[in-house]
Write a protein that holds these residues in place. Sequence first.
Motif: not given
Length: 363
Positions: A117-129
Motif C-alpha cells: 500500500h505504501a509503495a503504491e502511494n509513492g512512499l519509500s519502503t523497507g524491510v530489515v531482519a
Amino acid sequence: MKRIHFSFFIILSFFLVQCTSSGSHPEQSQTPPVQNVILMIGDGMGVSQVYAGLTANKGSLHLEQSEFIGFSQTYSANSYITDSAAGGTALACGVKTNNGAVGVDTAGNAVKSILEHAAENGLSTGVVASCAVTHATPASFVAHQLKRGMQEEIAVDFLNSDITVFIGGGRKYFDARTDNENLLEQLEEKGFQVALDMDDVKEVTSGKLAGLVAEEHPATYPERGEFLPESTQAAINLLKDNGKGFFLMVEASQIDWAGHANNKDASVNEMLDFDRAIKIAFDFADQNPNTLVIITADHETGGMALTGGDLASGEVEATYATTGHTSVMVPVFAYGAGAIEFAGIYENTDIFSKILTLYDFAE
Ligand code: MG
Ligand code: ZN
C-alpha cells in the motif's frame, strides 16, 4: 479608556501564552499527520522477554519511552497458537490466515500488504531482519506464497516488488538456486545496489539497496555485532528523503529462536539488541514529528517465566513452559505521531488497519 485597552491587552496576552504552551504538549490530541511508520517486530517477544531484558540491563530499556501501550490477540485462522507466517501476515496484510501461509488469505489469494500500500502511494519502503529476508516474518510484507518454506519463490517476489531497501540474510535463495537463476544480477538490472556485508551496506547513501549479508541467517548476538541497529539506521537513511514518507519493518528475528531453545541468556541478548534498534527509531521520531514507531510481536515463544532476578545486579532467572509458541496476548508499544491509537486490546490484524487509517492513503 487607555486603562481598558491596557487590561484587554494583558488578558489577550495571557490567553495567547496559554494556547501556545498547551499546544506544545505531545499528549494533546492535535498530533501531526503520520508520514513515516517504523513497525518493529520482536519475533516471540512477550512481556517476560521484555522484562528479562529490562532486568538484565539493571532496570531500564529505551522501549520504556513508549507513550501508549496495548495488547494484541495473535491466534491464526486455523490455530489458537499462531506461527510466524500467519502472525506476520496478520500484521502485514490485516487478515487472519492459516499457519504457514505468507501474504495470502485462507483461500490462497494474495492480500496487499501495508508495505505494498505504501509503495503504491509513492512512499519509500523497507524491510530489515536479523534472519533471512525470505523467512516468514519479513516475507509476509513483500511476498505472497502458500507455504513459508517456498523461500526461492519468496526471493523472486522480492525481485518483483517495488521495495526500496531490504537488509538481512538469505543470499543463497538469490544466487544459489535450484533453477540456476542469479537474482543478484537481476536485482542490479532493476537498479538495486547489492551489498553482501555491512561495510558495503553502510557505503550506500542513496537509491535502492539489496543487503544480503549472510548465506542463510546472520549469527546470534553478540557474534553478529551491531547488525540490527546499524541496518535500521542504514535503512532509515535511505528511506527518509522521500517527501511522501516511508514504511519500514524491522524484525528482531532471533528472540523467537532463544525461546525455542529455552535459552535465557540468548533471550536477554536478543532483547537488548532489539532495544538498541528501537533507540535508533525513537531518535528519528524525535527529529521527525510525522513519524510513528510501533514495537510489537507476532506471538510469544517458550512460555517464558521469570522466577527470580535482581534489578541491581542484572541477574535474571527464568524457566520456560514449552519449546514452541504460546497463545498469550503480546504487547504493543507505540511512540510518536498517532501513538494513542494503539492503546487497548485488539486483534493483531487491527495493527494493519490502524496504520492504513493513520497514513490516510487516497484509494
Ligand atoms: Mg520471524
Ligand atoms: Zn518460532
